[in-house]
Design an enzyme around this catalytic site. Structure first.
Site, PDB file in Angstrom:
ATOM      1  N   VAL A  86      31.594  43.745  49.507  1.00 38.03           N
ATOM      2  CA  VAL A  86      31.467  42.746  50.576  1.00 38.03           C
ATOM      3  C   VAL A  86      31.113  41.370  50.017  1.00 38.03           C
ATOM      4  CG1 VAL A  86      30.918  44.404  52.386  1.00 38.03           C
ATOM      5  CG2 VAL A  86      29.064  43.453  51.014  1.00 38.03           C
ATOM      6  N   GLU A 100      22.357  36.242  25.713  1.00 38.71           N
ATOM      7  CA  GLU A 100      23.034  37.176  26.611  1.00 38.71           C
ATOM      8  C   GLU A 100      22.238  38.483  26.692  1.00 38.71           C
ATOM      9  OE1 GLU A 100      25.716  37.343  28.854  1.00 38.71           O
ATOM     10  OE2 GLU A 100      24.778  39.309  29.096  1.00 38.71           O
ATOM     11  N   HIS A 149      67.731  31.712  34.910  1.00 38.36           N
ATOM     12  CA  HIS A 149      68.315  32.746  35.768  1.00 38.36           C
ATOM     13  C   HIS A 149      68.572  34.003  34.939  1.00 38.36           C
ATOM     14  CE1 HIS A 149      70.713  34.536  38.965  1.00 38.36           C
ATOM     15  NE2 HIS A 149      71.598  34.860  38.033  1.00 38.36           N
TER      16      HIS A 149
HETATM   17  P1  FAD Z   1      29.363  36.132  34.562  1.00 40.34           P
HETATM   18  O1  FAD Z   1      30.683  36.592  34.088  1.00 40.34           O
HETATM   19  O2  FAD Z   1      28.727  36.875  35.677  1.00 40.34           O
HETATM   20  O3  FAD Z   1      28.416  36.106  33.298  1.00 40.34           O
HETATM   21  C1  FAD Z   1      27.064  35.815  33.380  1.00 40.34           C
HETATM   22  C2  FAD Z   1      26.388  36.424  32.175  1.00 40.34           C
HETATM   23  O4  FAD Z   1      25.051  35.961  32.131  1.00 40.34           O
HETATM   24  C3  FAD Z   1      26.308  37.946  32.221  1.00 40.34           C
HETATM   25  O5  FAD Z   1      26.840  38.487  31.046  1.00 40.34           O
HETATM   26  C4  FAD Z   1      24.820  38.241  32.352  1.00 40.34           C
HETATM   27  O6  FAD Z   1      24.431  39.427  31.668  1.00 40.34           O
HETATM   28  C5  FAD Z   1      24.230  37.013  31.685  1.00 40.34           C
HETATM   29  N1  FAD Z   1      22.862  36.719  32.107  1.00 40.34           N
HETATM   30  C6  FAD Z   1      22.425  36.519  33.373  1.00 40.34           C
HETATM   31  N2  FAD Z   1      21.110  36.250  33.368  1.00 40.34           N
HETATM   32  C7  FAD Z   1      20.726  36.280  32.070  1.00 40.34           C
HETATM   33  C8  FAD Z   1      19.484  36.098  31.422  1.00 40.34           C
HETATM   34  N3  FAD Z   1      18.379  35.839  32.098  1.00 40.34           N
HETATM   35  N4  FAD Z   1      19.439  36.211  30.082  1.00 40.34           N
HETATM   36  C9  FAD Z   1      20.552  36.500  29.370  1.00 40.34           C
HETATM   37  N5  FAD Z   1      21.750  36.688  29.933  1.00 40.34           N
HETATM   38  C10 FAD Z   1      21.830  36.580  31.271  1.00 40.34           C
HETATM   39  N6  FAD Z   1      37.867  36.483  38.413  1.00 40.34           N
HETATM   40  C11 FAD Z   1      39.094  36.027  38.111  1.00 40.34           C
HETATM   41  O7  FAD Z   1      39.254  34.841  37.832  1.00 40.34           O
HETATM   42  N7  FAD Z   1      40.174  36.875  38.096  1.00 40.34           N
HETATM   43  C12 FAD Z   1      40.061  38.195  38.385  1.00 40.34           C
HETATM   44  O8  FAD Z   1      41.052  38.928  38.367  1.00 40.34           O
HETATM   45  C13 FAD Z   1      38.763  38.704  38.688  1.00 40.34           C
HETATM   46  N8  FAD Z   1      38.592  40.005  38.950  1.00 40.34           N
HETATM   47  C14 FAD Z   1      37.337  40.482  39.198  1.00 40.34           C
HETATM   48  C15 FAD Z   1      37.187  41.836  39.470  1.00 40.34           C
HETATM   49  C16 FAD Z   1      35.922  42.357  39.734  1.00 40.34           C
HETATM   50  C17 FAD Z   1      35.775  43.831  40.000  1.00 40.34           C
HETATM   51  C18 FAD Z   1      34.795  41.485  39.715  1.00 40.34           C
HETATM   52  C19 FAD Z   1      33.413  42.032  39.984  1.00 40.34           C
HETATM   53  C20 FAD Z   1      34.931  40.133  39.456  1.00 40.34           C
HETATM   54  C21 FAD Z   1      36.210  39.623  39.205  1.00 40.34           C
HETATM   55  N9  FAD Z   1      36.414  38.260  38.956  1.00 40.34           N
HETATM   56  C22 FAD Z   1      37.668  37.793  38.689  1.00 40.34           C
HETATM   57  C23 FAD Z   1      35.298  37.284  39.006  1.00 40.34           C
HETATM   58  C24 FAD Z   1      34.846  36.923  37.592  1.00 40.34           C
HETATM   59  O9  FAD Z   1      34.429  38.088  36.931  1.00 40.34           O
HETATM   60  C25 FAD Z   1      33.719  35.907  37.649  1.00 40.34           C
HETATM   61  O10 FAD Z   1      34.129  34.797  38.412  1.00 40.34           O
HETATM   62  C26 FAD Z   1      33.341  35.420  36.263  1.00 40.34           C
HETATM   63  O11 FAD Z   1      32.930  36.492  35.453  1.00 40.34           O
HETATM   64  C27 FAD Z   1      32.222  34.375  36.345  1.00 40.34           C
HETATM   65  O12 FAD Z   1      31.857  33.962  35.077  1.00 40.34           O
HETATM   66  P2  FAD Z   1      30.388  33.392  34.784  1.00 40.34           P
HETATM   67  O13 FAD Z   1      30.397  32.998  33.352  1.00 40.34           O
HETATM   68  O14 FAD Z   1      30.018  32.388  35.791  1.00 40.34           O
HETATM   69  O15 FAD Z   1      29.389  34.616  35.027  1.00 40.34           O
END
Ligand code: FAD
Length: 470
Positions: free
Chosen positions: A276, A39, A449
């Protein structure tokens, strides 16, 4: 935190410790596999650090502030405050939010450790389908793995004509503001923009939402969007639909927006929050040195989350929509199970989507329009919270629950709700869909309820033609 120099070999390498990556690592570790997770930032990924959790903390604080402010005015509960106007110190709110995030960071690290997973902090770069080079603070290190799980997540999408910087911010910066902007323009009326826009409106900002589509929440059906729109209005939020954010005004004081009638207006802004969309994180980790097939810009996977490369899996946001934490977690667990020898395949009947606006929105399975487009004849029941006793007692009469079922066999295809606190109903909705409930199953389930959940039972009764309380 575990950190070792030199090279490592393992059964499973997970790249990225977001919800997808850490869930996969924990499950694989629990199954006795030797797991390394890499990470670059903090464990927990977007969700825990700059997404789901911090946004919900801010939303909670904003609602709290709004309730306190309501006590300064006439309210139907007979509550009044005699000690002057309520104020907010956003920097303290942010400290509190950061405290929650940091506790959860430690929690994830603890869970990884407990499962015997080695967490390496540093940016990983895949050299081939089995080797990753990590450049951490202790110098480079090579990791060789029998299996690789790509879980690099997603990043914010900028608008080319409105690059981030100065007053133009993304959700990440919005979640760290220590002062409430007087005038906030939100570009994008999807769930992230509306959640944060609502929170800042409650904190006291003058909020203007600019949405390109002709209605807000374009991923939800219009009836739901209308209810949220009404409540945004009552919060004092202005919404321009069919409007295109163009660029900063010449003097930099505001945002130039092209309106639906083709006129142009400059919206004064202290901050411009651009929400967006998000795009898969494909840069910086060696995707170009792998032979991954792509689909619509995401890593293509099959129903076992296998990519086009042998022993290389991908999960979470980097693999496509819906970009939601619970989808990433489910995929992570699934891949770990497969690597542990269990037969699994990803085929959820529903991945509930929630918008934590006020009122909240939940959608599980398909909407009436989607079900009709799929060729089904339907039975649809809708029950308004205005006829639900608990909702009335909780001043939560706005909104409804809707059940969508097949006409031929009454199989429930979708459940939607909009209303205060409906996020907590999403588990019941998801369970009904996953268990293959018929309308009669929901209608015959004794619902406690008084609860807002009774509206689900009533919606099912309504679809069957005999609602009780309407
Ligand atoms: P991520 O959480 O993006 O994690 C990927 C990780 O990989 C990161 O920590 C990054 O640092 C690491 N990484 C990337 N490349 C490398 C590399 N080369 N070497 C080492 N580490 C690396 N989803 C919901 O279900 N409910 C919600 O209420 C919700 N609210 C949200 C609100 C906001 C403001 C945002 C921005 C997103 C929200 N989401 C929500 C979406 C949710 O955060 C994502 O769908 C989720 O985090 C995806 O998980 P992931 O494990 O695929 O990736």
């Amino acid at each position: 935190m575990n950190r070792k120099k030199g090279s490592q070999s393992c059964d499973v390498l997970v790249l990225g410790a977001g919800p997808g990556g850490y869930a996969a690592a924990i499950r694989a570790g629990q199954a006795g596999l030797k797991v390394v997770i890499v990470e670059g930032e903090k464990a927990g990924g977007t969700c825990l650090n700059v997404g789901c959790i911090p946004s919900k903390a801010l939303i909670h604080a904003a609602s709290y502030f709004q309730k306190v402010k309501a006590c300064e005015q006439d309210n139907p509960f007979g509550i009044s405050l005699g000690v002057g106007a309520a104020t907010i110190d956003l920097s303290k709110t942010i400290d509190w939010k950061n405290g929650i995030v940091s506790r959860l960071n430690k929690g994830v690290e603890g869970l990884l450790k407990k499962a015997g997973v080695l967490l390496i902090t540093g940016w990983g770069r895949m050299l081939d389908g089995k080797t990753c080079e990590v450049s951490g603070t202790d110098g480079p290190m090579l990791i060789h793995a029998d299996h690789v799980i790509l879980a690099t997540g997603s990043v914010v999408t900028p608008l080319p004509s409105l690059p981030f910087g100065g007053k133009v911010i993304s959700s990440t910066e919005a979640l760290a503001l220590t002062q409430v902007p007087d005038k906030l323009v939100v570009v994008g009326g999807g769930y992230i923009g509306l959640e944060l826009g609502t929170a800042f409106a409650k904190f006291g900002a003058e909020v203007h939402v600019v949405e390109f589509a002709d209605h807000i929440l374009p991923h939800y059906d219009r009836e739901i969007g209308k209810v949220v729109m009404q409540s945004l209005k009552s919060l004092g939020v202005t919404v321009s639909t069919g409007a295109a954010a163009k660029h900063l005004s010449e003097d930099g004081s505001g945002l130039v927006v092209g309106l639906a009638d083709r006129s142009e207006v400059t919206l004064p802004a202290d901050k411009i929050l651009v929400t967006v969309g998000r795009k898969p994180r494909l840069d910086g980790w060696g995707a170009d040195s792998l032979y991954l097939t792509m689909r619509d810009g995401f890593i293509a996977i099959n129903d076992k989350c296998q990519t086009s490369m042998t022993d290389v899996y991908a999960i979470g946001d980097v693999t496509g929509e819906p970009m939601l934490a619970h989808r990433a977690i489910a995929q992570g667990e699934l891949v770990a199970d497969i690597l542990a020898g269990k037969p699994r395949r990803f085929d959820p009947v529903s991945i509930p989507a929630i918008c934590f606006t006020d009122p909240e929105v939940v959608s599980a399975g398909v909407s009436p329009d989607e079900a009709t487009a799929a060729g089904h004849e339907l039975m649809v029941g809708e029950f308004p919270f205005a006829a639900n006793g608990k909702a009335m007692a909780g001043a939560a009469e706005t909104g409804f629950v809707r059940v969508v079922a097949r006409k031929d066999n009454h199989l429930v295809l979708g459940i939607q709700a909009v209303g205060k606190g409906v996020a907590e109903l999403s588990a019941a909705f998801g369970l009904a869909l996953e268990m293959g409930a018929r309308l009669e199953d929901i209608a015959a389930t004794i619902h406690a309820h008084p609860t807002q959940g009774e509206a689900l039972q009533e919606a099912a009764l309504g679809a069957l033609g005999h609602p009780l309380h309407i």
